[in-house]
Scaffold this active site. Structure first.
Site, PDB file in Angstrom:
ATOM      1  N   ASP A  86       0.848  -1.305  -0.002  1.00 19.38           N
ATOM      2  CA  ASP A  86       0.039   0.004  -0.115  1.00 19.38           C
ATOM      3  C   ASP A  86       0.808   1.286   0.019  1.00 19.38           C
ATOM      4  O   ASP A  86       2.162   1.212   0.239  1.00 19.38           O
ATOM      5  CB  ASP A  86      -0.943  -0.010   1.018  1.00 19.38           C
ATOM      6  CG  ASP A  86      -2.112   0.953   0.834  1.00 19.38           C
ATOM      7  OD1 ASP A  86      -2.218   1.746  -0.055  1.00 19.38           O
ATOM      8  OD2 ASP A  86      -3.073   0.751   1.844  1.00 19.38           O
ATOM      9  N   ASP A 121      -3.779   7.219  -3.524  1.00 17.03           N
ATOM     10  CA  ASP A 121      -5.000   7.785  -4.124  1.00 17.03           C
ATOM     11  C   ASP A 121      -5.500   8.497  -2.850  1.00 17.03           C
ATOM     12  O   ASP A 121      -5.169   8.737  -1.816  1.00 17.03           O
ATOM     13  CB  ASP A 121      -6.041   6.554  -4.142  1.00 17.03           C
ATOM     14  CG  ASP A 121      -5.856   5.545  -2.986  1.00 17.03           C
ATOM     15  OD1 ASP A 121      -4.858   5.265  -2.449  1.00 17.03           O
ATOM     16  OD2 ASP A 121      -6.901   5.134  -2.559  1.00 17.03           O
ATOM     17  N   GLY A 187     -11.399   3.555   0.795  1.00 20.63           N
ATOM     18  CA  GLY A 187     -12.660   4.502   1.475  1.00 20.63           C
ATOM     19  C   GLY A 187     -13.619   3.827   2.313  1.00 20.63           C
ATOM     20  O   GLY A 187     -14.624   4.649   2.578  1.00 20.63           O
TER      21      GLY A 187
HETATM   22  N1  GUN Z   1      -6.360   1.217   2.940  1.00 15.34           N
HETATM   23  C1  GUN Z   1      -7.662   1.123   3.477  1.00 15.34           C
HETATM   24  N2  GUN Z   1      -8.372   1.985   2.686  1.00 15.34           N
HETATM   25  C2  GUN Z   1      -7.756   2.431   1.729  1.00 15.34           C
HETATM   26  C3  GUN Z   1      -7.782   3.359   0.740  1.00 15.34           C
HETATM   27  O1  GUN Z   1      -8.903   3.714   0.401  1.00 15.34           O
HETATM   28  N3  GUN Z   1      -6.752   3.357  -0.183  1.00 15.34           N
HETATM   29  C4  GUN Z   1      -5.589   2.972   0.115  1.00 15.34           C
HETATM   30  N4  GUN Z   1      -4.544   3.150  -0.634  1.00 15.34           N
HETATM   31  N5  GUN Z   1      -5.430   2.089   1.229  1.00 15.34           N
HETATM   32  C5  GUN Z   1      -6.477   1.933   1.930  1.00 15.34           C
END
Ligand code: GUN
Length: 620
Positions: A86, A121, A187
């Protein structure tokens, strides 16, 4: 995505990454590179195939960054399978602005060898205004496009849009059209934490139905086993979650249908890895570190156990039923199931024409099942069923047994539509054998009930004016291929053969050529070439058709299956497992076979088999 098995939007599939194939549906446990609560080996034993970690944490820690840059992410994590990273979006949502930019963090993920790298994002929260949420959708799309060119890593492009259906739709469409090979729904963590599963279901549906079916759909943070079945039913392929550790730290145990507190629990279940090792009291009295470790084990084990059940349900094609059962486990799940039902017409086209297990009927709520929805759509959309209608007398019909006397003395001497009173709705009698009319199990089956004597039927003076067998074939044809096709495909001179053992229709032919067979297991029609040709003439392009290009046409005409990359057009209303006509670009019939995808899915799957050919027009 390579589809292996399906039920509606739920799929068992395979997704290839640089470090191996991920079998879905599955979960990527979140691993913080600084803290190891469960070893990779123990996770693998539970069924873990991929993990997710955070590139932002790696990047801002000198030791981790140096290790990852010098020896690679896989060495750092001690795992040689697929790893997703992430970007730090979640950290910026929790802690405010972060110090890296979008391209910088994606380049870093690529450099350390991540299999799936996430862009930076914009996380929209449920409370955001429509205007702000739309800005976040647009900015996320812009950032996705910033990540251009060939990459050694698969790019994850999150679908945002807060709680607004139109924005989820817009974001799903935008992100599907980019280089993103992986589509997380983002989100949603606040909704998950607040058990707002109903809203979440709407978000998933609006994202999934507008996203490319060829790309995996990931639910960011969706790791509670009580909701996973619903999410998979709506098309989620992959989850990630730190819930197994978070709940463990709070002294809570995940179960397939909810959560229990260690403080209150009396006994551990026998299936749990804790069972036999600790009593509840012993665990309560142990050190916080020990307790967290043990509970995290239990929690992750529960998650993988639930995923096994979900996959099995997809193989069995009973996931809908499973979700329906589970919806009674918590009012939040029941609310979610109700919000799924709001979309029943949109979900119906993804369900196969038939499935192996019978349909269980409990009460009127079972009428929301996609197979009911399909029947009712057919009935209400068929002008022949409007106007005056008659019911088959009580007792003249038992599954797979319509009284001969009723057929000859009433049905064939009348021209009005006859309906069965079936599971609280009226069904055209001609569909008596078609799934799920015959293949239903309802509570009456298990209740004492009165004798089913066929009442005396008054003889009619009039002449026989129609033939039940022929009307049955025509109604089935209308159901499977569109209103009005039955009369064209099966003219009056059609000849029917029946099984000696059961008396059921088996084949239909015309002038010595087979038109179709009627299948014993689902009661539907399988077309032969002659039937296919008649259907082709009876319908307008592209109804019931899959059109192939010239590279494929000859192969298909000689009996080989149809693959997606050769398909140039198709009917968007095709239902999976229904028969379709395989034609060339001049609308000549090449073959007939079973559709493996719905028409809606054909739009975006880029590979795989589309039609399994049953009959072909040329010699091999
Ligand atoms: N981890 C939990 N929600 C999100 C999200 O909306 N975007 C990203 N990149 N990681 C997340």
């Amino acid at each position: 995505m390579d589809l292996v098995h399906r039920e509606g939007l739920a799929r068992v599939a395979k997704f290839s990454t640089p470090h191996g194939i991920i079998s879905t549906p599955t979960i990527m446990p979140v691993i913080n590179p600084n803290i190891r609560t469960i070893s990779i080996e123990d996770m693998k034993k539970m069924g873990m195939e991929a993990i997710i970690t955070n590139s932002y944490i790696i990047r801002r820690n000198d030791n981790l960054r140096t290790h990852a840059l010098e020896k690679g992410l896989h060495d750092l994590m001690g795992f040689d399978g697929p790893i997703m990273t992430d970007s730090g979006t979640f950290q910026s949502y929790v802690y405010g602005d972060i110090e890296y930019g979008n391209t910088e963090i994606v380049d870093f993920q690529e450099k350390i060898g991540s299999d799936i790298s996430t862009i930076l994002d914009i996380f929209s929260v449920p409370e955001d205004t429509h205007e702000n949420a739309e800005k976040a959708v647009n900015e996320t799309y812009r950032r996705m496009n910033e990540i251009s060119g060939e990459r050694k890593t698969i790019i994850a492009g999150p679908i945002q849009g807060s709680i607004y259906n139109d924005l989820r739709e817009k974001s799903a469409k935008l992100m599907s059209g980019t280089n993103a090979g992986y589509l997380p729904v983002g989100g949603v963590v606040p909704l998950l934490e607040q058990y707002r599963y109903g809203k979440l279901c709407e978000i998933i549906i609006n994202s999934k139905l507008n996203a490319s079916f060829d790309k995996p759909i990931h639910l960011f943070g969706g790791g509670h086993p009580m909701f996973m079945g619903m999410a998979v039913l709506l098309g989620v392929d992959i989850f990630d979650s730190a819930s197994y550790v978070k709940y463990a730290r709070d002294g809570r145990l995940l179960f397939q249908e909810g959560t229990r507190d260690l403080k209150e629990i009396m006994e551990f279940p026998m299936w749990s890895p804790i069972y036999g090792k600790y009593t509840a009291k012993e665990l309560r009295d142990s050190s916080p570190e020990e307790r967290t470790k043990v509970l995290a084990h239990h929690n992750l084990f529960t998650i993988f156990m639930e995923l096994r059940e979900i996959r099995e349900r997809i193989y069995e094609q009973t996931l809908w039923q499973y979700v329906e059962e589970k919806s009674r486990a918590h009012p939040a799940l029941f609310a979610a199931f109700k919000s799924i039902l709001k979309y029943k017409e949109k979900l119906e086209p993804f369900f196969e024409l038939y499935r192996k297990p019978p349909l269980y009927y409990f009460d009127e709520s079972s009428q929301f099942n996609p197979y009911f929805v399909r029947l009712q759509k057919f009935i209400s959309g068929n002008p022949g069923f409007c106007g005056q209608k008659s019911h088959v007398p009580e007792g003249a019909w038992q599954p797979s047994r319509l009284s001969e006397k009723f057929i000859t003395e009433q049905y064939e001497k009348s021209s009005s539509p006859y309906f069965l009173r079936w599971m609280g709705i009226d069904v055209p009698v001609e569909l008596e054998e078609a799934y799920p009319v015959e293949q239903v199990i309802d509570i009456e089956h298990y209740m004492e009930f009165e004798s089913d004597e066929v009442p005396e039927i008054t003889l009619s003076e009039s002449e026989r004016i129609r033939n039940f067998d022929l009307e049955k074939l025509r109604t089935l044809c209308d159901f499977q291929f569109g209103y009005g096709t039955g009369k064209e495909v099966f003219p009056d001179e059609s000849e029917v053969t029946k099984s000696r053992a059961t008396g059921r229709i088996r084949t239909v032919s015309l002038n010595g050529k087979f038109l179709a067979t009627m299948r014993a297991h689902d009661g539907f029609l399988g077309l032969n070439i002659e039937g296919g040709n008649r259907l082709l003439k009876a319908t307008r392009y592209p109804a019931n058709r899959v059109v192939v290009n010239e590279d494929s046409a000859d192969f298909n005409a000689r009996g080989y299956n149809v693959f997606r990359k050769f398909v140039i057009d198709y009917d968007p209303n095709i239902i999976p497992l229904n028969d379709v006509l395989v034609v060339d670009s001049e609308d000549n019939l090449l073959a007939v076979g079973k559709a493996m995808l719905s028409g809606i899915e054909m739009a975006t799957y880029r590979g795989g088999m589309v039609v399994s050919v049953n009959h072909h027009t040329r010699e091999r």
